[in-house]
Design a protein around this motif. Structure first.
Motif, PDB file in Angstrom:
ATOM      1  N   LYS A 109      83.000  62.921  52.795  1.00 22.73           N
ATOM      2  CA  LYS A 109      84.013  63.517  51.922  1.00 22.73           C
ATOM      3  C   LYS A 109      83.347  64.228  50.737  1.00 22.73           C
TER       4      LYS A 109
ATOM      5  N   ASP B 294      84.539  59.408  58.231  1.00 21.93           N
ATOM      6  CA  ASP B 294      83.659  58.615  57.362  1.00 21.93           C
ATOM      7  C   ASP B 294      83.771  59.066  55.905  1.00 21.93           C
ATOM      8  N   ALA B 295      83.772  58.082  55.007  1.00 23.61           N
ATOM      9  CA  ALA B 295      83.877  58.388  53.577  1.00 23.61           C
ATOM     10  C   ALA B 295      82.634  59.114  53.065  1.00 23.61           C
ATOM     11  N   GLU B 296      81.474  58.915  53.724  1.00 25.22           N
ATOM     12  CA  GLU B 296      80.251  59.569  53.259  1.00 25.22           C
ATOM     13  C   GLU B 296      80.330  61.089  53.381  1.00 25.22           C
TER      14      GLU B 296
ATOM     15  N   GLY C 280      82.710  59.779  63.675  1.00 23.40           N
ATOM     16  CA  GLY C 280      82.360  59.871  62.262  1.00 23.40           C
ATOM     17  C   GLY C 280      83.135  60.924  61.493  1.00 23.40           C
TER      18      GLY C 280
ATOM     19  N   ALA D 151      87.359  58.745  64.950  1.00 18.30           N
ATOM     20  CA  ALA D 151      86.713  57.830  64.005  1.00 18.30           C
ATOM     21  C   ALA D 151      85.343  57.412  64.521  1.00 18.30           C
TER      22      ALA D 151
END
Length: 465
Positions: free
Chosen positions: A143, A139-141, A136, A133
């Motif tokens: 996806k 990270d949702a960015e 990164g 995590a």
């Protein structure tokens, strides 16, 4: 070789003298020995395969690096525990050794549970999760959105597992029209890590033949699912150039590939439903459009039927003679128009023929002339045939109306013995009670008219004479 000596048969341990001991008797003797010799114990270990029953009883395994033992905590005691039991939790339990005789297995009947810190596997999982995590990977960015209508899907899983069979069954049931490529890989054991990474690499090599890739397996214990928590597998999922769906275990199972993937599905079956949902929605929209089209067409047909009914009523109200005259006039008009069309067509063709003749003087006209002459003859034949068919159709329509006109002619009714009664002003008399005594009337028969006068009948009212 070590010699093996059988114990002597004992009467008190079996049935009659000389008979072996029964399974139930042996199990009971083992249970009594364990209870008597061991009794209450304190045991340290890691919880695995936790299962809560609807009855309130809790079943799990207590294990260490080399062994494991079954444990059960019955409903009353489970409700009083201060520790939230879960897989991977290291605990110290107090209880009694007992034997579950229907299966012949020994177990700990738990009376107390004390938390002994996070289990080794759970702790390692948490440390790796925090490490990745921080880099990164979750990270949702990062996806990616899944394709709206994926038609080519790769599935990295065991080809012999129930997960892939359920996956295929759901896709077939929902009539998914795409292609599934199964990329075989072990999903547990020492070789699972390398095979899962190679399966993801093989899927990436198939681009653009694949739209997305699914990695997953069916449910199991924390140890069974551990391959999907390994760092190499998680990094391969995050680095995949294809969108990835992680579908591991059951709804309550969470592994690290779920965080690295572009989307997590609770189960492989849920992943199949997710992939096919857009196609199912499109099929439902198409079915709805079809129903709406049928509804619109049926409504239009109803409106047209109503219009036809109105026209039929108007037709019935009109004079058949006038209709016949109109049709005859239209027939004349059509004959004139068709004649004019023929004349104009012939004139046009002659004009074109003259122009072609002028062109033929400067070029060799024979090939083109033959072709155009044949085309002209065909056009003339088709024009005359169309004229003849139209005239015949109109003549047939007129001929069909003549019997109907004759049937509607009032004189045909009079010839069958009926008569029509009119007043002197020409109005028809349709009811007897509208005639006044002494009123002069006119009766029309098939062969002529006869003047009459209505007289008063003391019994029946007015009658004509």
């Amino acid at each position: 070789m070590r010699d093996f000596f059988l114990p002597p048969l004992e009467r008190e341990r079996g049935g009659p003298a000389g008979e072996p001991e029964s399974v139930s008797g042996l199990t009971t003797r083992i249970r009594e020995t364990l209870v008597r010799e061991i009794g209450a114990v304190w045991v340290r270990g890691e919880i695995s395969n936790l299962r809560r029953q609807a009855s309130g009883h809790v079943y799990f395994s207590l294990k260490d690096e080399t062994s494991q033992v079954a444990a059960v905590c019955f409903r009353g005691q489970a409700a009083r525990l201060r520790v939230n039991l879960r897989d991977g939790l290291r605990v110290v339990v107090a209880g009694e050794i007992n034997v579950y005789e229907p299966r012949g297995t020994y177990q700990i009947v738990v009376r107390e549970v004390i938390e002994d810190g996070l289990g080794r596997l759970q702790q390692a999982l948490e440390e790796l999760k925090q490490k990745l995590a921080a880099e990164g990977l979750f990270d949702a960015e990062g996806k990616r959105e899944l394709p709206g209508l994926p038609l080519r899907v790769g599935f990295v899983t065991s080809p012999d597992g129930a997960a892939v069979q359920d996956f295929i069954r759901i896709l077939k049931r929902r009539r998914w029209p795409g292609t599934l490529v199964v990329l075989p890989a072990r999903v547990q054991g020492r070789e699972a890590e390398g095979e899962l990474v190679r399966g993801l690499a093989a899927a990436a090599a198939l681009r653009p033949a694949l739209d997305l890739v699914v990695i997953g397996r069916g449910g199991g214990s924390l140890e069974d699912l551990w391959a999907f928590n390994l760092e190499a597998v998680v990094r391969a999922v995050a680095a995949s150039p294809l969108p990835v769906i992680s579908a591991v275990g059951h709804e309550t199972d969470v592994v690290l590939t779920d965080f690295a993937a572009d989307l997590r599905a609770e189960t492989p079956s849920a992943a199949a439903e997710l992939i096919s949902s857009a196609f199912l929605a499109a099929a439902e929209r198409a079915a709805g459009a079809r129903r709406e089209l049928i509804r619109v067409v049926e409504r239009a047909l109803r409106e047209h039927r109503q219009g036809v009914s109105v026209l039929a009523a108007e037709w019935a109200a009109r004079s058949p003679v006038r209709r016949l005259e109109t049709l005859a006039q239209r027939l004349d008009e059509l004959e004139w128009r068709m004649g004019r069309t023929v004349r104009e067509g012939v004139r046009t063709l002659r004009h074109r023929q003259e122009r072609l003749g002028d062109r033929l003087r400067s070029v060799d006209p024979l090939p083109d002339l033959r072709r155009r002459s044949e085309h002209l003859g065909d056009r003339k034949a088709r024009l005359f045939r169309a004229t003849d068919v139209g005239l015949r159709r109109l003549a047939a329509e007129v001929a069909g109306l003549r019997p109907r006109l004759a049937a509607l002619d009032p004189r045909s009714v009079l010839r069958r013995g009926y008569a029509m009664v009119r007043r002197l002003d020409g109005d028809m008399v349709v009811r007897r009670d509208t005639v006044r005594a002494g009123e002069r009337l006119e009766v029309e028969f098939a062969d002529g008219r006869l003047p009459v006068r209505a007289e008063e009948d003391p019994d029946k009212g007015p009658e004509s004479r």
